[in-house]
Design an enzyme around this catalytic site. Structure first.
Site, short mmCIF file in Angstrom:
data_model
loop_
_atom_site.label_atom_id
_atom_site.label_comp_id
_atom_site.label_asym_id
_atom_site.label_seq_id
_atom_site.Cartn_x
_atom_site.Cartn_y
_atom_site.Cartn_z
N ASP A 92 0.85 -1.18 0.00
CA ASP A 92 0.00 0.00 0.00
C ASP A 92 0.89 1.24 0.00
OD1 ASP A 92 0.96 0.13 2.57
OD2 ASP A 92 -0.93 -0.36 3.54
N GLY A 94 0.83 4.04 1.87
CA GLY A 94 1.02 4.81 3.09
C GLY A 94 -0.11 5.78 3.35
N ASP A 146 -2.70 8.27 -1.96
CA ASP A 146 -4.00 8.95 -2.00
C ASP A 146 -4.35 9.46 -0.62
OD1 ASP A 146 -4.39 6.43 -0.83
OD2 ASP A 146 -6.50 6.38 -1.43
N GLN A 190 -11.82 6.96 -4.71
CA GLN A 190 -12.32 7.56 -3.47
C GLN A 190 -13.69 8.17 -3.76
OE1 GLN A 190 -11.24 7.22 -0.48
NE2 GLN A 190 -9.18 6.40 -0.76
N GLY A 217 -11.27 3.82 0.78
CA GLY A 217 -12.17 4.63 1.59
C GLY A 217 -13.34 3.88 2.18
N ASP A 267 -7.82 -7.72 0.90
CA ASP A 267 -6.85 -7.87 1.99
C ASP A 267 -7.51 -7.41 3.28
OD1 ASP A 267 -5.42 -5.20 3.27
OD2 ASP A 267 -6.37 -4.79 1.34
N CYS A 310 -11.42 -28.70 7.78
CA CYS A 310 -10.20 -27.98 7.40
C CYS A 310 -9.00 -28.91 7.33
CB CYS A 310 -9.93 -26.86 8.41
SG CYS A 310 -8.49 -25.84 7.99
N CYS A 315 -5.66 -27.98 12.42
CA CYS A 315 -6.85 -28.84 12.52
C CYS A 315 -6.52 -30.32 12.39
CB CYS A 315 -7.87 -28.44 11.46
SG CYS A 315 -8.62 -26.82 11.78
#
Length: 383
Positions: A92, A94, A146, A190, A217, A267, A310, A315
């Site tokens: 990303d 920042g 951004d 945004q 956002g 994410d 799982c 597990c």
């Protein structure tokens, strides 16, 4: 970067199955990216991350810049060698971390001045600097710098914010080209909760031109209904031949709803953070909407696996009683085993989604997903 769209789900949904080809490998979409803020997914060795099936992880430009610093990471030729991870990395820009500093920051046309959360030193971060840092990290996907619009925001505040982000976006593209980077650069939509502003932001980004587009956002305090509303009217307007990334949104049901609306990448810190707090995601638990809270007394003597469906290391080898014991004692191993499971749960969820789209059974998958959690399928209101 190349994005190949293999299939779009049949029926009323907009779910897509694709592959993102990046410098360090391929990412099968829809995909969930574990978050490795400081160059590590908390509690996980790189071999563990690979074992749970992740194609790509996320690193944090802001934090890695402040500590250890790009001067050190440069010596290793980038973040991949520094952290011993040879698959793709997205970083990303920042922008969200600067947003989270609140009163500690000052935003101008040139960039953002703020006090370092580490030592209080005055620091300046601009679109150009963000691109330079991410170039040093050699991340496969670079995010534009951004301004993350706060919630709530007036229409005027949101408009000014998105227009600043568009100007910064152009500067990011210019600097990215100047550096000669061969990595992908994504733009960020945004506009807060306003449909007209989201459209304005997307149109501005398309005019600039990026390799992929993200919805930013969101997950900043808004009600879930408003988040879904934004996805309903913006996701399908994003280019069909580019990856679509929903930033920071990560409850299992949010991933399913995002995919239903045409999102490719996600994410969130939720699976790792919740693991450390004793909240484990499981495939079927009607009474608890798919979550085992291991601190509850009922698990102290439970001999069964955390999730019978799982296949993760946790597990396959440990009981709920043992995990309850580790959590109660605050043992490091407890957090590690929980993280392995939660991240594997997310990867199994995404694999199930991909398989269902390929087999024209996505609607059935969604119905079964909610049924196992004791929930009804939310209505689609696509526009």
């Amino acid at each position: 970067m190349q994005f190949v769209l293999h299939k779009t789900a049949s029926g009323v949904t907009r779910a897509r199955r694709g592959t993102v080809h990046l410098n360090h490998g391929d990412v099968q979409t829809p995909a969930f990216m574990p978050v490795g803020t400081y160059g590590t997914v908390k509690g996980m060795l790189p071999r563990d991350i690979e074992a749970i099936g992740a194609d790509i992880i996320l690193g944090n430009t802001f934090h890695l810049w402040l500590r250890p610093g790009t001067d050190i990471i440069d010596k290793f030729g980038g973040l991949h060698k520094f952290m011993h991870w040879d698959k793709p990395i997205l970083t990303d820009s920042g922008g969200f971390q600067v947003f989270s500093l609140g009163a500690m920051r000052k935003i101008t046309e040139e960039g953002v001045t703020f006090k370092s959360p580490i030592d209080g030193a005055k620091v300046f971060l601009s679109p150009e600097k963000s691109m330079q840092i991410q170039y040093s990290l050699n991340s496969d996907i670079v995010m534009q710098f951004d301004e993350c619009t706060p919630y709530p925001a007036t229409h005027d505040e949101a408009k000014k914010s998105l227009e600043l982000s568009l100007r910064w976006g152009q500067r990011c593209v210019d600097e990215h080209k100047k550096l000669g980077s061969t990595n992908a650069l994504f733009g960020i939509i945004q506009g807060s909760m306003y449909a007209d502003l989201r459209k304005q932001s997307l149109e501005g980004l398309l005019e600039i031109g990026f390799d992929g587009y993200a919805i930013g956002g969101l997950s900043v305090g808004e009600p879930k209904e408003e988040m879904i509303d934004v996805l309903d009217y913006i996701a399908n307007d994003m280019p069909a031949d580019k990856p679509r990334y929903l930033m920071g949104v990560g409850k299992p049901e949010d991933l399913v709803e995002g995919v239903r609306r045409g999102v490719d990448m996600f994410d969130c810190v939720m699976p790792t953070r919740n693991a450390r707090n004793g909240h484990y995601f499981v495939t079927g638990d009607v009474d608890n909407a798919g979550v085992v809270r291991i601190r509850n007394s009922q698990y102290r003597t439970d001999e069964g696996p955390l999730d019978p469906e799982c296949d993760c290391y946790t597990c396959q080898n440990f009981s709920r009683a043992y995990l309850s014991h580790l959590n109660k004692c605050k043992e490091m191993l407890g957090a590690q085993l929980a993280t392995i499971h939660n991240l594997r749960y997310y990867q199994r969820l995404m694999q199930g989604i991909r398989d269902a789209i390929e087999q024209d059974k996505f609607d059935e998958f969604v119905t079964e997903f909610y049924s196992k959690r004791g929930q009804t399928v939310p209505e689609l209101n696509l526009r």
